[in-house]
Design an enzyme around this catalytic site. Structure first.
Site, PDB file in Angstrom:
ATOM      1  N   ALA A   9     -20.843  19.706 -27.692  1.00 44.52           N
ATOM      2  CA  ALA A   9     -21.020  18.542 -27.385  1.00 44.52           C
ATOM      3  C   ALA A   9     -19.823  17.429 -28.329  1.00 44.52           C
ATOM      4  CB  ALA A   9     -22.169  17.512 -27.421  1.00 44.52           C
ATOM      5  N   ARG A  15     -11.084  11.232 -20.518  1.00 45.93           N
ATOM      6  CA  ARG A  15     -10.906  10.943 -19.171  1.00 45.93           C
ATOM      7  C   ARG A  15     -12.098  10.076 -18.700  1.00 45.93           C
ATOM      8  NH1 ARG A  15     -10.156  16.606 -16.521  1.00 45.93           N
ATOM      9  NH2 ARG A  15     -10.922  17.197 -18.463  1.00 45.93           N
ATOM     10  N   GLY A  78     -11.327  24.486 -30.180  1.00 46.34           N
ATOM     11  CA  GLY A  78     -12.017  25.519 -29.264  1.00 46.34           C
ATOM     12  C   GLY A  78     -13.358  25.694 -29.181  1.00 46.34           C
ATOM     13  N   GLU A 151      -8.677  32.707 -19.509  1.00 48.44           N
ATOM     14  CA  GLU A 151      -8.297  31.431 -19.171  1.00 48.44           C
ATOM     15  C   GLU A 151      -7.292  31.275 -18.123  1.00 48.44           C
ATOM     16  OE1 GLU A 151     -10.505  28.886 -20.340  1.00 48.44           O
ATOM     17  OE2 GLU A 151     -11.612  30.748 -20.528  1.00 48.44           O
ATOM     18  N   TYR A 363     -46.300 -18.469 -10.521  1.00 44.52           N
ATOM     19  CA  TYR A 363     -46.124 -17.848 -11.651  1.00 44.52           C
ATOM     20  C   TYR A 363     -47.610 -17.564 -12.501  1.00 44.52           C
ATOM     21  CZ  TYR A 363     -45.044 -16.525 -16.660  1.00 44.52           C
ATOM     22  OH  TYR A 363     -45.016 -15.792 -17.789  1.00 44.52           O
ATOM     23  N   ASN A 383     -48.014 -21.091 -19.548  1.00 40.42           N
ATOM     24  CA  ASN A 383     -48.488 -20.303 -20.529  1.00 40.42           C
ATOM     25  C   ASN A 383     -47.640 -20.355 -22.165  1.00 40.42           C
ATOM     26  OD1 ASN A 383     -45.939 -19.078 -19.709  1.00 40.42           O
ATOM     27  ND2 ASN A 383     -46.720 -17.072 -20.050  1.00 40.42           N
ATOM     28  N   ALA A 420     -55.089 -29.884  -4.908  1.00 42.42           N
ATOM     29  CA  ALA A 420     -53.622 -29.591  -4.792  1.00 42.42           C
ATOM     30  C   ALA A 420     -52.695 -30.634  -5.799  1.00 42.42           C
ATOM     31  CB  ALA A 420     -52.939 -29.763  -3.442  1.00 42.42           C
TER      32      ALA A 420
HETATM   33  C1  UD1 Z   1     -14.240  26.331 -20.785  1.00 43.47           C
HETATM   34  C2  UD1 Z   1     -14.064  27.809 -20.833  1.00 43.47           C
HETATM   35  C3  UD1 Z   1     -13.574  28.269 -19.199  1.00 43.47           C
HETATM   36  C4  UD1 Z   1     -14.743  27.759 -18.312  1.00 43.47           C
HETATM   37  C5  UD1 Z   1     -14.977  26.196 -18.550  1.00 43.47           C
HETATM   38  C6  UD1 Z   1     -16.039  25.849 -17.641  1.00 43.47           C
HETATM   39  C7  UD1 Z   1     -13.265  28.401 -22.918  1.00 43.47           C
HETATM   40  C8  UD1 Z   1     -12.268  28.670 -23.747  1.00 43.47           C
HETATM   41  N1  UD1 Z   1     -13.047  28.354 -21.519  1.00 43.47           N
HETATM   42  O1  UD1 Z   1     -13.034  25.921 -20.373  1.00 43.47           O
HETATM   43  O2  UD1 Z   1     -13.675  29.824 -19.360  1.00 43.47           O
HETATM   44  O3  UD1 Z   1     -14.355  28.013 -16.834  1.00 43.47           O
HETATM   45  O4  UD1 Z   1     -15.207  25.978 -19.836  1.00 43.47           O
HETATM   46  O5  UD1 Z   1     -16.185  24.342 -17.660  1.00 43.47           O
HETATM   47  O6  UD1 Z   1     -14.428  28.433 -23.476  1.00 43.47           O
HETATM   48  N2  UD1 Z   1     -16.029  21.828 -26.924  1.00 43.47           N
HETATM   49  C9  UD1 Z   1     -16.268  21.608 -28.221  1.00 43.47           C
HETATM   50  N3  UD1 Z   1     -15.459  21.802 -29.215  1.00 43.47           N
HETATM   51  C10 UD1 Z   1     -14.250  22.199 -28.887  1.00 43.47           C
HETATM   52  C11 UD1 Z   1     -13.707  22.277 -27.484  1.00 43.47           C
HETATM   53  C12 UD1 Z   1     -14.837  22.395 -26.622  1.00 43.47           C
HETATM   54  O7  UD1 Z   1     -17.462  21.018 -28.477  1.00 43.47           O
HETATM   55  O8  UD1 Z   1     -13.358  22.444 -29.944  1.00 43.47           O
HETATM   56  C13 UD1 Z   1     -17.011  21.466 -25.662  1.00 43.47           C
HETATM   57  C14 UD1 Z   1     -16.596  20.469 -24.790  1.00 43.47           C
HETATM   58  O9  UD1 Z   1     -16.949  19.120 -25.217  1.00 43.47           O
HETATM   59  C15 UD1 Z   1     -17.097  20.940 -23.480  1.00 43.47           C
HETATM   60  C16 UD1 Z   1     -17.463  22.260 -23.741  1.00 43.47           C
HETATM   61  O10 UD1 Z   1     -17.016  22.591 -25.142  1.00 43.47           O
HETATM   62  O11 UD1 Z   1     -18.521  20.313 -23.483  1.00 43.47           O
HETATM   63  C17 UD1 Z   1     -16.145  22.963 -22.978  1.00 43.47           C
HETATM   64  O12 UD1 Z   1     -14.934  22.689 -23.423  1.00 43.47           O
HETATM   65  P1  UD1 Z   1     -13.744  22.443 -22.417  1.00 43.47           P
HETATM   66  O13 UD1 Z   1     -12.509  21.769 -23.275  1.00 43.47           O
HETATM   67  O14 UD1 Z   1     -14.163  21.544 -21.321  1.00 43.47           O
HETATM   68  O15 UD1 Z   1     -13.510  23.769 -21.876  1.00 43.47           O
HETATM   69  P2  UD1 Z   1     -12.544  24.219 -20.768  1.00 43.47           P
HETATM   70  O16 UD1 Z   1     -11.014  24.174 -21.203  1.00 43.47           O
HETATM   71  O17 UD1 Z   1     -12.784  23.455 -19.597  1.00 43.47           O
END
Ligand code: UD1
Ligand code: CA
Length: 454
Positions: A9, A15, A78, A151, A363, A383, A420
């Site tokens: 999270a 977006r 990532g 990916e 009321y 009240n 009344a």
């Molecule tokens: C990821 C998957 C992809 C999959 C897709 C499904 C990877 C590399 N790819 O891609 O295979 O099809 O989800 O939706 O995992 N997040 C973090 N920290 C980070 C990056 C992301 O907490 O550094 C969280 C984001 O908040 C999100 C989730 O991880 O809740 C997925 O991240 P997102 O960037 O949406 O991954 P995708 O590129 O869509």
């Protein structure tokens, strides 16, 4: 074997174009992340570890009451890096379910299936087959066996034809996570540490990678913007509506029904269009809810009928009551059986006894009304003196004439009658009549004012 749940999270959710962190955006009245945490709790997870980044304080505050461990990912390098930061608190044995805070509708059933298939192999994925798989990580199989996740941005043309995608939901043995995550590299199209690379590592270690598909596609849908949030809301609502109909509820139009919480129902409950139900509600047998009602944390017992556009908040309604149209029951409204509450009647922190009626423009606040009393149109319990609240007590079989003000603290005895238009400031004894009004003035042959000539 113990199960941990890791929830990603940390993403910004740019977006959404919102001040509120994405995982706090509501779906069916609850933050996205709450849906995931509640599902994790149903699985009796030993620990729930949530990885936070942006807006971390707000997110943690929202879940203060929950037994959740928080791990910060200061920089979003990532998905693989995100899970790696949990390693210091991740048990060395057992398995982890890896979920996303922005994929709120994943069900207990699908996760249980995933756990079952992954226990044997040490790693499993939830995958989905899509007609348009663009953007997603693709599941690469050989002889039907999963070999890797590629990916979209790293995929070649042939791989981009693959329709089976990675949903981002995994089950992995903790021992393997400890072993694999430190070895991830970011040499790829996005310069990120991909969690998806653990699949190839599993294959290299000679493991088989299991997979399951969810029963319904919306379970694995993610939310990135408000268009997707609204679309998922509709899908989730229609799923909930269907479950209620399967339990025997007559929803006049399931597309115009919103449940933001839990609803328990008896038999033959009928709900007209555009009703919103929030929190924890319960409707007994044969309850009917008219169009446009908003009902929150309320119990309505068997046989009660609610006419359109009535609003309930933390109220309790007995059997065979008649409410509405346009009634408002506020917190602490407690109606006994067969009570009638009519249009533009507001009831707050008041109990109304068996069969009593307040049918028009009234009321009732901080009042106790006995059984069989009639509260005339326009009756107001005064009240509040501007600083303090006081109680009005009305006995059984009392009759309050229309347009009376009952200035609390005051009590009206059993069988008493109020004339009344009275302003009642002193207690009225049992079976007596009290009224308070000036004498009527009569002017015979009275001429109304005439329009002045200019
Ligand atoms: C990821 C998957 C992809 C999959 C897709 C499904 C990877 C590399 N790819 O891609 O295979 O099809 O989800 O939706 O995992 N997040 C973090 N920290 C980070 C990056 C992301 O907490 O550094 C969280 C984001 O908040 C999100 C989730 O991880 O809740 C997925 O991240 P997102 O960037 O949406 O991954 P995708 O590129 O869509
Ligand atoms: Ca995504």
């Amino acid at each position: 074997m113990s199960t941990s749940v890791i929830i990603l999270a940390a993403g910004k959710g740019t977006r959404m174009r919102s001040n509120l962190p994405k995982v706090l955006q509501p779906l069916a009245g609850r933050p996205l992340l709450r849906h995931v945490i509640e599902t994790a709790k149903k699985l009796n997870a030993k620990n729930i570890i949530t990885i936070y980044g942006h807006g971390g304080d707000k997110v943690q505050q929202a879940f203060e009451q929950e037994n959740v461990q928080w791990v910060e990912q200061a920089e979003q390098l990532g998905t693989g890096h995100a899970v790696k930061v949990t390693l210091p608190v991740l048990p060395s044995d057992g398995v982890s379910l890896i979920l996303s805070g922005d994929v709120p509708c994943i069900t207990q059933e699908t996760l249980e299936k995933l756990l079952a298939v992954s226990r044997e192999t040490g790693i499993g994925l939830v995958t989905l087959t899509l007609n348009d798989a663009a953007g997603y990580g693709r599941i690469v199989r050989e002889n039907n066996k999963i070999q890797a996740i590629v990916e979209h941005k790293d995929a070649n043309d042939a791989q981009r034809q693959i329709k089976e995608i990675n949903t981002g939901i995994y089950c992995v043995s903790n021992a393997k996570l400890h072993q694999w995550l430190p070895k991830l590299s970011n040499k790829n199209a996005q310069g990120e540490y991909y969690l998806t690379d653990i699949v190839a590592m599993a294959i290299a270690d000679g493991l088989e990678v299991a997979s399951v598909e969810p029963e319904r596609a919306f379970e694995v849908e993610g939310v990135n913007d408000r268009v997707q949030l609204a679309a998922l809301e509709r899908e989730f609502q229609s799923y909930q509506a269907k479950k209620l109909m399967q339990q025997g509820v007559h929803l006049i139009d399931p597309a115009r029904f919103d449940l933001r919480g839990q609803l328990k129902v008896g038999q033959d409950v009928r709900i007209d269009i555009n009703v919103v139900i929030e929190g924890d509600c319960e409707f007994g047998d044969n309850v009917e809810i008219g169009a446009g009602c908003i009902i929150k944390n309320t119990t309505i017992a068997s046989g009660s009928k609610v006419q359109p556009y009535s609003i309930f908040d933390n109220a309790i309604v007995g059997e065979d009551a008649q409410i509405g149209p346009f009634s408002r029951l506020r917190p602490g409204a407690k109606l006994a059986n067969e009570v009638h509450i009519g249009n533009f009647v507001e009831v707050k922190n008041s109990s109304i006894g068996l069969g009593s009626k307040a049918n028009h423009f009234t009321y009732l606040g901080d009042a106790e009304v006995g059984a069989g009393s009639n509260i005339g149109a326009g009756t107001i319990t005064c009240n509040y003196d501007g600083a303090n609240k006081f109680k009005t007590i009305i006995g059984d079989s009392a009759f309050i004439g229309s347009n009376s003000s009952l200035v609390a603290p005051v009590s009206i005895g059993n069988g008493a009658t109020v004339g009344a238009g009275s302003v009642i400031t002193r207690d009225v004894a049992e079976n007596s009549l009290a009224f308070e009004r000036s004498k009527q003035v009569a002017k015979e042959n009275y001429q109304r004012p005439q329009k002045l000539k200019k």
